[in-house]
Design a protein around this motif. Sequence first.
Motif, PDB file in Angstrom:
ATOM      1  N   LYS A   1      40.528   0.339  -4.248  1.00  0.00           N
ATOM      2  CA  LYS A   1      41.079   0.570  -5.585  1.00  0.00           C
ATOM      3  C   LYS A   1      39.992   0.576  -6.663  1.00  0.00           C
ATOM      4  O   LYS A   1      39.886   1.511  -7.453  1.00  0.00           O
ATOM      5  CB  LYS A   1      42.131  -0.494  -5.912  1.00  0.00           C
ATOM      6  CG  LYS A   1      43.219  -0.672  -4.880  1.00  0.00           C
ATOM      7  CD  LYS A   1      44.206  -1.748  -5.262  1.00  0.00           C
ATOM      8  CE  LYS A   1      43.607  -3.131  -5.344  1.00  0.00           C
ATOM      9  NZ  LYS A   1      43.082  -3.628  -4.047  1.00  0.00           N
TER      10      LYS A   1
ATOM     11  N   VAL B   1      45.191   1.484 -14.228  1.00  0.00           N
ATOM     12  CA  VAL B   1      44.877   0.067 -14.112  1.00  0.00           C
ATOM     13  C   VAL B   1      44.979  -0.393 -12.661  1.00  0.00           C
ATOM     14  O   VAL B   1      45.924  -0.040 -11.954  1.00  0.00           O
ATOM     15  CB  VAL B   1      45.817  -0.760 -15.028  1.00  0.00           C
ATOM     16  CG1 VAL B   1      47.277  -0.483 -14.734  1.00  0.00           C
ATOM     17  CG2 VAL B   1      45.528  -2.242 -14.948  1.00  0.00           C
TER      18      VAL B   1
ATOM     19  N   ALA C   1      53.099  -4.068 -11.545  1.00  0.00           N
ATOM     20  CA  ALA C   1      53.016  -2.615 -11.469  1.00  0.00           C
ATOM     21  C   ALA C   1      54.403  -1.986 -11.551  1.00  0.00           C
ATOM     22  O   ALA C   1      54.620  -1.018 -12.274  1.00  0.00           O
ATOM     23  CB  ALA C   1      52.323  -2.197 -10.170  1.00  0.00           C
TER      24      ALA C   1
ATOM     25  N   VAL D   1      47.409  -0.020  -6.577  1.00  0.00           N
ATOM     26  CA  VAL D   1      47.715  -1.257  -5.866  1.00  0.00           C
ATOM     27  C   VAL D   1      47.284  -1.129  -4.412  1.00  0.00           C
ATOM     28  O   VAL D   1      47.029  -0.029  -3.912  1.00  0.00           O
ATOM     29  CB  VAL D   1      49.228  -1.603  -5.943  1.00  0.00           C
ATOM     30  CG1 VAL D   1      49.702  -1.674  -7.385  1.00  0.00           C
ATOM     31  CG2 VAL D   1      50.062  -0.605  -5.142  1.00  0.00           C
TER      32      VAL D   1
ATOM     33  N   ILE E   1      51.294   4.838 -17.818  1.00  0.00           N
ATOM     34  CA  ILE E   1      50.471   3.910 -17.046  1.00  0.00           C
ATOM     35  C   ILE E   1      50.588   4.237 -15.567  1.00  0.00           C
ATOM     36  O   ILE E   1      51.689   4.372 -15.040  1.00  0.00           O
ATOM     37  CB  ILE E   1      50.918   2.449 -17.267  1.00  0.00           C
ATOM     38  CG1 ILE E   1      50.749   2.046 -18.739  1.00  0.00           C
ATOM     39  CG2 ILE E   1      50.129   1.499 -16.368  1.00  0.00           C
ATOM     40  CD1 ILE E   1      51.232   0.649 -19.044  1.00  0.00           C
ATOM     41  N   THR E   2      49.437   4.369 -14.920  1.00  0.00           N
ATOM     42  CA  THR E   2      49.380   4.502 -13.466  1.00  0.00           C
ATOM     43  C   THR E   2      48.693   3.266 -12.918  1.00  0.00           C
ATOM     44  O   THR E   2      47.585   2.919 -13.350  1.00  0.00           O
ATOM     45  CB  THR E   2      48.603   5.758 -13.034  1.00  0.00           C
ATOM     46  OG1 THR E   2      49.288   6.921 -13.495  1.00  0.00           O
ATOM     47  CG2 THR E   2      48.482   5.818 -11.514  1.00  0.00           C
ATOM     48  N   ALA E   3      49.352   2.582 -11.996  1.00  0.00           N
ATOM     49  CA  ALA E   3      48.802   1.374 -11.386  1.00  0.00           C
ATOM     50  C   ALA E   3      48.274   1.685  -9.998  1.00  0.00           C
ATOM     51  O   ALA E   3      48.959   2.328  -9.196  1.00  0.00           O
ATOM     52  CB  ALA E   3      49.870   0.285 -11.309  1.00  0.00           C
TER      53      ALA E   3
ATOM     54  N   ALA F   1      54.440  -0.030 -15.053  1.00  0.00           N
ATOM     55  CA  ALA F   1      53.821   1.273 -14.807  1.00  0.00           C
ATOM     56  C   ALA F   1      54.859   2.372 -14.675  1.00  0.00           C
ATOM     57  O   ALA F   1      56.012   2.141 -14.315  1.00  0.00           O
ATOM     58  CB  ALA F   1      52.951   1.211 -13.549  1.00  0.00           C
TER      59      ALA F   1
ATOM     60  N   GLU G   1      41.466  -4.551 -12.888  1.00  0.00           N
ATOM     61  CA  GLU G   1      42.026  -5.896 -12.787  1.00  0.00           C
ATOM     62  C   GLU G   1      41.940  -6.673 -14.109  1.00  0.00           C
ATOM     63  O   GLU G   1      41.337  -7.752 -14.178  1.00  0.00           O
ATOM     64  CB  GLU G   1      41.343  -6.676 -11.655  1.00  0.00           C
ATOM     65  CG  GLU G   1      41.582  -6.031 -10.300  1.00  0.00           C
ATOM     66  CD  GLU G   1      41.117  -6.912  -9.144  1.00  0.00           C
ATOM     67  OE1 GLU G   1      41.180  -8.141  -9.288  1.00  0.00           O
ATOM     68  OE2 GLU G   1      40.698  -6.352  -8.118  1.00  0.00           O
TER      69      GLU G   1
ATOM     70  N   LEU H   1      45.770  -3.306 -10.226  1.00  0.00           N
ATOM     71  CA  LEU H   1      46.546  -4.539 -10.275  1.00  0.00           C
ATOM     72  C   LEU H   1      46.692  -5.123  -8.879  1.00  0.00           C
ATOM     73  O   LEU H   1      46.857  -4.387  -7.903  1.00  0.00           O
ATOM     74  CB  LEU H   1      47.949  -4.280 -10.855  1.00  0.00           C
ATOM     75  CG  LEU H   1      48.040  -3.835 -12.310  1.00  0.00           C
ATOM     76  CD1 LEU H   1      49.488  -3.522 -12.667  1.00  0.00           C
ATOM     77  CD2 LEU H   1      47.480  -4.912 -13.247  1.00  0.00           C
TER      78      LEU H   1
ATOM     79  N   ILE I   1      52.872   4.510  -9.443  1.00  0.00           N
ATOM     80  CA  ILE I   1      52.078   3.614  -8.612  1.00  0.00           C
ATOM     81  C   ILE I   1      51.358   4.436  -7.557  1.00  0.00           C
ATOM     82  O   ILE I   1      51.970   5.277  -6.887  1.00  0.00           O
ATOM     83  CB  ILE I   1      52.956   2.548  -7.935  1.00  0.00           C
ATOM     84  CG1 ILE I   1      53.612   1.646  -8.990  1.00  0.00           C
ATOM     85  CG2 ILE I   1      52.125   1.699  -6.968  1.00  0.00           C
ATOM     86  CD1 ILE I   1      54.570   0.629  -8.395  1.00  0.00           C
TER      87      ILE I   1
ATOM     88  N   MET J   1      49.988  -6.979 -20.211  1.00  0.00           N
ATOM     89  CA  MET J   1      50.701  -5.800 -19.739  1.00  0.00           C
ATOM     90  C   MET J   1      51.579  -5.209 -20.842  1.00  0.00           C
ATOM     91  O   MET J   1      51.721  -3.987 -20.943  1.00  0.00           O
ATOM     92  CB  MET J   1      51.539  -6.136 -18.504  1.00  0.00           C
ATOM     93  CG  MET J   1      50.719  -6.419 -17.251  1.00  0.00           C
ATOM     94  SD  MET J   1      49.504  -5.119 -16.830  1.00  0.00           S
ATOM     95  CE  MET J   1      50.561  -3.678 -16.646  1.00  0.00           C
TER      96      MET J   1
END
Length: 251
Positions: free
Chosen positions: A40, A191, A199, A33, A29-31, A203, A161, A193, A206, A175
């Motif tokens: 974003k 994603v 995150a 932010v 997972i890459t968030a 994640a 989001e 966030l 980030i 999540m």
Amino acid sequence: MITLDAVTKTYSAEVSIGPVSAEIARGGITALVGPNGAGKSTVLTMIGRLLGADEGTIEVGGHDIATTRSRTLATVLSILRQENHFVTRLTVRQLVGFGRFPHSRGRLTAEDERHIDAAIDFLDLADLQDRYLDQLSGGQRQRAYVAMVLAQDTEYVLLDEPLNNLDMQHAVQMMRQLRRAADELGRTVVVVLHDVNFAAHYADRILAMQDGQVVEHGAPREIMTDEVLTRVFHTEVQVVEGPHGPLAVYY
């Protein structure tokens, strides 16, 4: 891998995104932010080819999204935007079935039904699959939309989001399910966030944006520092060590 090379989007002389250059690793997972207006959602939407870039190139899994056929791209990546409004009254199962359109072109096969069943079960929607969307709570409806995306069976899953309008309980559940999708289904989840603590906890990486630029990109512990978060969010932030990792405290 997702690669962005000098990607820009200009809305006016005062509002523009980029140039953005970044690599998002395959898997996990890459968030994304950053503060409101950082770019974003625009970047995510350009990766998903729902918005064209003015300059630069974007590749997803080796496919140039500007030149790859739509039908081919739809088997590589799926995207869920914030605006999830269907005017037609649909059941949960019908909605999830839309995720199979790139494969079935509207004629569901036994294989399509298998993917629909798997996505419904994965999001714990079996008891709700015959309910209409307008009969669901916000959290249940959001799970149905994510199930639709997972049913598309793409390696890359883009979510803008997905925690919007969810209370704490349902945000945590969402999540956890995205974490399972990455770990158990092998999906690459990107994603957007708002909550940097979500995150940090869920994640693997980030990517922090500010004023249309990528200003930080790394593992959660690299981003979760007083200096980085204070600079990115334009407000004083203190990072403390919680029982399950770093937590940002805002003043």
